[in-house]
Design an enzyme around this catalytic site. Structure first.
Site, PDB file in Angstrom:
ATOM      1  N   SER A 127       0.833  -1.203   0.000  1.00 10.56           N
ATOM      2  CA  SER A 127       0.000   0.000   0.000  1.00 10.56           C
ATOM      3  C   SER A 127       0.866   1.251   0.000  1.00 10.56           C
ATOM      4  O   SER A 127       1.978   1.252   0.547  1.00 10.56           O
ATOM      5  CB  SER A 127      -0.885   0.002   1.249  1.00 10.56           C
ATOM      6  OG  SER A 127      -1.490   1.259   1.452  1.00 10.56           O
ATOM      7  N   TYR A 152      -2.244  -0.222  10.077  1.00  8.00           N
ATOM      8  CA  TYR A 152      -2.430  -0.775   8.729  1.00  8.00           C
ATOM      9  C   TYR A 152      -1.152  -0.633   7.912  1.00  8.00           C
ATOM     10  O   TYR A 152      -0.670  -1.593   7.308  1.00  8.00           O
ATOM     11  CB  TYR A 152      -3.596  -0.070   8.031  1.00  8.00           C
ATOM     12  CG  TYR A 152      -3.693  -0.406   6.557  1.00  8.00           C
ATOM     13  CD1 TYR A 152      -3.969  -1.700   6.148  1.00  8.00           C
ATOM     14  CD2 TYR A 152      -3.502   0.570   5.585  1.00  8.00           C
ATOM     15  CE1 TYR A 152      -4.047  -2.022   4.798  1.00  8.00           C
ATOM     16  CE2 TYR A 152      -3.585   0.269   4.242  1.00  8.00           C
ATOM     17  CZ  TYR A 152      -3.857  -1.040   3.855  1.00  8.00           C
ATOM     18  OH  TYR A 152      -3.924  -1.347   2.517  1.00  8.00           O
TER      19      TYR A 152
END
Length: 334
Positions: A127, A152
């Site tokens: 990501s 995350y």
């Protein structure tokens, strides 16, 4: 060739699996159908996939080591495209343990399965969040990314480190893809373009963080899929991967390399929907970064591909899908 796509009922996973099926591959789609967002949307995506005779669905939690091991032992996958993850920066503030179970434990089980049942390439989703507190733009895969600002992001950075270790120790070819703000038809309801569309149509205010000064490298889903498939065809070779050791390991950014301010996205949405948004201007959220911008030089050099769908085109396609999908849902339920 049989390919495993994890997260097949997810946004990106469904699109990647569809393209593989259209190209004639046999695809096993794995998903646990978690209730992080509307399971009906996930089941509707699966319905699109099971129309293809060479698709098989495996309902499974990646954190279940025995089930993952049994699947790999039975199927002998040639490639694995690992897109299953617990996504979302803000949700990681509320429910951190699910990120550890899915993104760390689940990825360990995938790596172990690829170790004991060798595959010719493991491609996995990272990501743009890994860039965290980095200030230099555009973000490059050569940049240091040791300062994540959400769990995350930390879990995705951990995936990259874990993949490198397994590539080094066991010569598993792995490629990590740092996706930049993916949007488009069949998207995730927690993403801004989706939630804004829903709120505007329902005459509800939208929450505009950082007072609209967020800039994101919005990347249309078709460009993401193209990048995934081109990279999947190019397993990294030891000694030619950019890794300081001999690991067959690569990282790429996949982004539109053209950041757009959030207020511009809202303007485009308003035009496509024919309605004006009611805006609730708010400060930046914990864990969010003010801007993302992908350096895609490595992707272009190795694949010749350059994502380039303009936000005006992508948003219009999303709005058309949204209106047709929810009209069909309302019709069937009413």
């Amino acid at each position: 060739m049989e390919i495993l796509v994890t997260g097949a009922a997810g946004f990106i996973g469904m699109h990647v699996a569809t393209r593989l099926l259209q190209a004639g591959y046999n695809v096993v789609g794995l998903d646990n159908l978690s209730d992080y967002y509307d399971v009906r949307l996930k089941k509707a995506r699966l319905k699109e996939l099971i129309r293809y005779p060479q698709f098989q669905f495996a309902k499974m939690d990646l954190a279940d080591r025995q089930e993952v091991e049994a699947l790999f032992a039975a199927r002998k996958f040639e490639r694995v495209i690992h897109l299953a993850a617990q996504a979302g920066v803000r949700y990681s503030l509320e429910n951190p343990h699910v990120y550890v179970q899915t993104n760390i434990v689940g990825f360990t089980n995938i790596l172990e399965a690829c170790r004991h049942h060798p595959v010719n390439h493991l491609v996995y989703a990272s990501s743009s969040s890994v860039y965290g507190a980095n200030k230099k733009l555009p973000f490059s895969v050569q940049d240091n990314v040791d300062h994540p600002i959400s769990l995350y992001a930390a879990s995705k950075k951990a995936n990259e480190l874990m993949a490198h270790a397994y590539s080094h120790l066991f010569q598993i070819p792995t490629t990590g893809l740092r996706f930049f703000t993916v949007y488009g038809p069949w998207g995730r309801p927690d993403m801004a373009i989706f939630s804004f569309t829903k709120a505007i149509l329902e005459d509800k205010p939208i929450e505009v963080f950082n007072h609209g000064k967020m800039r994101r490298d919005f990347t249309y889903i078709d460009d993401i899929v193209e990048g995934v498939l081109l990279v999947a065809d190019r397993p990294p070779v030891p000694g030619n991967s950019g890794s300081p050791g001999a690991a067959p390991y690569k990282l790429y950014n996949i982004g539109n390399h053209s950041p757009v301010e959030l207020m511009r996205v809202i303007e485009v949405l308003e035009k496509c929907l024919g309605k004006t948004a009611r805006k609730n201007m708010l400060p930046i959220q914990p864990g969010d970064v003010p801007a993302t911008f992908a350096d895609i030089d490595d992707l272009m050099r190795d694949t010749g591909f350059r994502p380039d769908t303009p936000i005006e085109v992508g948003v219009e396609r999303f709005v058309r899908w949204y209106q047709s999908y929810y009209l069909a849902v309302e019709t069937s339920s009413g």
